[in-house]
Design an enzyme around this catalytic site. Structure first.
Site, short mmCIF file in Angstrom:
data_model
loop_
_atom_site.label_atom_id
_atom_site.label_comp_id
_atom_site.label_asym_id
_atom_site.label_seq_id
_atom_site.Cartn_x
_atom_site.Cartn_y
_atom_site.Cartn_z
N LYS A 125 9.24 14.10 -1.96
CA LYS A 125 9.86 15.27 -1.32
C LYS A 125 8.79 16.28 -0.89
O LYS A 125 8.82 16.81 0.22
CB LYS A 125 10.84 15.91 -2.30
CG LYS A 125 11.70 16.97 -1.70
CD LYS A 125 12.71 17.47 -2.71
CE LYS A 125 13.32 18.78 -2.20
NZ LYS A 125 14.25 19.35 -3.15
N SER A 141 6.97 -0.96 -8.73
CA SER A 141 7.98 -1.42 -9.68
C SER A 141 7.24 -2.26 -10.73
O SER A 141 6.15 -1.89 -11.16
CB SER A 141 9.04 -2.24 -8.92
OG SER A 141 9.88 -2.90 -9.82
N1 LIG Z 1 -1.15 -3.89 -15.33
C1 LIG Z 1 -0.01 -4.56 -15.38
O1 LIG Z 1 0.07 -5.66 -15.96
C2 LIG Z 1 1.22 -4.00 -14.69
C3 LIG Z 1 2.35 -4.83 -14.58
C4 LIG Z 1 3.48 -4.35 -13.97
C5 LIG Z 1 3.51 -3.05 -13.48
N2 LIG Z 1 2.41 -2.27 -13.61
C6 LIG Z 1 2.50 -0.90 -13.11
O2 LIG Z 1 1.51 -0.66 -12.14
C7 LIG Z 1 1.11 0.71 -12.19
C8 LIG Z 1 -0.40 0.80 -12.30
O3 LIG Z 1 -0.78 0.16 -13.52
P1 LIG Z 1 -2.28 -0.12 -13.91
O4 LIG Z 1 -2.25 -1.39 -14.66
O5 LIG Z 1 -3.16 0.02 -12.73
O6 LIG Z 1 -2.52 1.06 -14.97
P2 LIG Z 1 -3.81 1.92 -15.36
O7 LIG Z 1 -5.05 1.14 -15.17
O8 LIG Z 1 -3.49 2.48 -16.69
O9 LIG Z 1 -3.78 3.10 -14.29
C9 LIG Z 1 -2.73 4.02 -14.27
C10 LIG Z 1 -3.14 5.20 -13.40
O10 LIG Z 1 -2.05 6.12 -13.34
C11 LIG Z 1 -2.48 7.39 -13.84
N3 LIG Z 1 -1.34 7.96 -14.54
C12 LIG Z 1 -0.66 7.45 -15.60
N4 LIG Z 1 0.34 8.25 -15.95
C13 LIG Z 1 0.30 9.30 -15.07
C14 LIG Z 1 1.07 10.48 -14.92
N5 LIG Z 1 2.08 10.77 -15.75
N6 LIG Z 1 0.76 11.32 -13.92
C15 LIG Z 1 -0.28 11.08 -13.09
N7 LIG Z 1 -1.04 9.98 -13.19
C16 LIG Z 1 -0.77 9.12 -14.18
C17 LIG Z 1 -3.67 7.08 -14.74
O11 LIG Z 1 -4.55 8.19 -14.88
P3 LIG Z 1 -4.41 9.28 -16.07
O12 LIG Z 1 -3.98 8.54 -17.31
O13 LIG Z 1 -5.76 9.90 -16.18
O14 LIG Z 1 -3.36 10.25 -15.60
C18 LIG Z 1 -4.32 5.98 -13.94
O15 LIG Z 1 -5.03 6.52 -12.82
C19 LIG Z 1 1.84 1.33 -13.39
O16 LIG Z 1 2.99 1.99 -12.93
C20 LIG Z 1 2.23 0.11 -14.21
O17 LIG Z 1 3.36 0.31 -15.01
C21 LIG Z 1 1.26 -2.71 -14.19
#
Ligand SMILES: NC(=O)c1ccc[n+]([C@@H]2O[C@H](COP(=O)([O-])OP(=O)(O)OC[C@H]3O[C@@H](n4cnc5c(N)ncnc54)[C@H](OP(=O)(O)O)[C@@H]3O)[C@@H](O)[C@H]2O)c1
Length: 248
Positions: A125, A141
């Site tokens: 938004k 997702s």
């Molecule tokens: N890795 C997997 O196996 C997997 C599988 C399915 C879905 N996903 C989804 O894909 C997305 C990315 O995952 P990833 O594996 O790349 O995770 P990651 O390496 O932990 O990165 C997550 C990123 O999001 C930021 N973040 C987390 N919570 C936040 C918040 N409340 N506000 C602002 N920034 C936030 C973190 O930075 P800060 O913590 O410094 O804020 C970091 O930059 C997530 O939504 C995850 O659930 C991942």
């Protein structure tokens, strides 16, 4: 390598020159991999996450980006202040805390919904005045939307809600395009927290059960994200990049 592969890749690289790309969640994992790829393709990167130091390191790692400290669970209304145009908005921010329902308070449940659904909607938004008809929005997702874990019902609900939201916003915000990626298991820092010291072993075991027989790399998802950004005929879509994990 066949010539048409090179030219398709070049087209993708050229198409980001000078474009403003916001990545909420861009300091780690999938978001950081997408940031690197987009930066290499000429985009101006704006990375958003909660931790200023991690943002600084991420911006340095990709060769420069504007850094915005904000929590997606409660994005400030002026989160995009100073920007005059957004060409692509990507939201990958999200943490995973798998808990049984019996152990979760109302606050715990609400936190997941705010981080995954309400906050991203507020961020979209806030971005609307800066987006234009050729812009794209890409949400995240996850495999739990179709293959939930035995615990973590609210996480499964929240990512499934993201998928419905994408289809609804593709209509509401048309002709802007709105899509999502749905990753399976991807080796990122997120899994360090989730799996701890046994991560390598768990991932090897998981890979052996997947049709692809491997675990995702952040770059695999980043490639799909950039595809969704550039493909002008793709909207309302959930792109599953999960090694076939939702099929087994
Ligand atoms: N890795 C997997 O196996 C997997 C599988 C399915 C879905 N996903 C989804 O894909 C997305 C990315 O995952 P990833 O594996 O790349 O995770 P990651 O390496 O932990 O990165 C997550 C990123 O999001 C930021 N973040 C987390 N919570 C936040 C918040 N409340 N506000 C602002 N920034 C936030 C973190 O930075 P800060 O913590 O410094 O804020 C970091 O930059 C997530 O939504 C995850 O659930 C991942």
């Amino acid at each position: 390598m066949p010539t048409n592969t090179i030219s398709a890749d070049n087209n993708q690289l050229q198409s980001f020159q000078g474009q403003n790309i916001i990545i909420i969640g861009g300091s780690s994992g999938i978001g950081l991999a997408a940031a690197k790829r987009a930066k290499d393709a000429g985009a101006n990167l704006f990375l958003v996450s909660r931790n200023a130091e991690r943002l600084r390191k991420a911006a340095e790692a990709i060769g420069g980006a504007t850094q915005i400290v904000a929590d997606i669970a409660a994005p400030p209304p002026a989160i995009f202040a100073g920007l005059d145009r957004i060409d692509h908005l990507l939201i990958t921010a999200g943490s995973v805390n798998l808990q049984s329902l019996k152990d979760q308070s109302e606050t715990d449940l609400a936190k997941v919904m705010h981080e995954r659904l309400i906050g991203p909607l507020l961020a979209i938004k806030a971005a609307l005045p800066l987006l234009h008809p050729a812009s794209s929005i890409t949400m995240t997702s996850g495999q739990f939307a179709s293959r939930p874990a035995a615990i973590g019902a609210v996480v499964a609900a929240a990512v499934a809600a993201v998928e419905s939201t994408v289809r609804a916003l593709a209509l509401e915000l048309s002709p802007m395009r709105v899509n999502a990626v749905s990753p399976g298991w991807v080796d990122t820092p997120l899994l360090d927290g989730l799996m701890g010291e046994g991560k390598r072993q768990v991932l090897e075991q998981t890979a052996s059960t997947l049709p692809s027989r491997n675990i995702g790399r952040p770059e695999d998802i980043a490639q799909a994200i950039l595809f969704l950004m550039v493909n002008r005929y793709m909207t309302g879509e959930i792109l599953h990049i999960d090694g076939g994990g939702r099929l087994v």
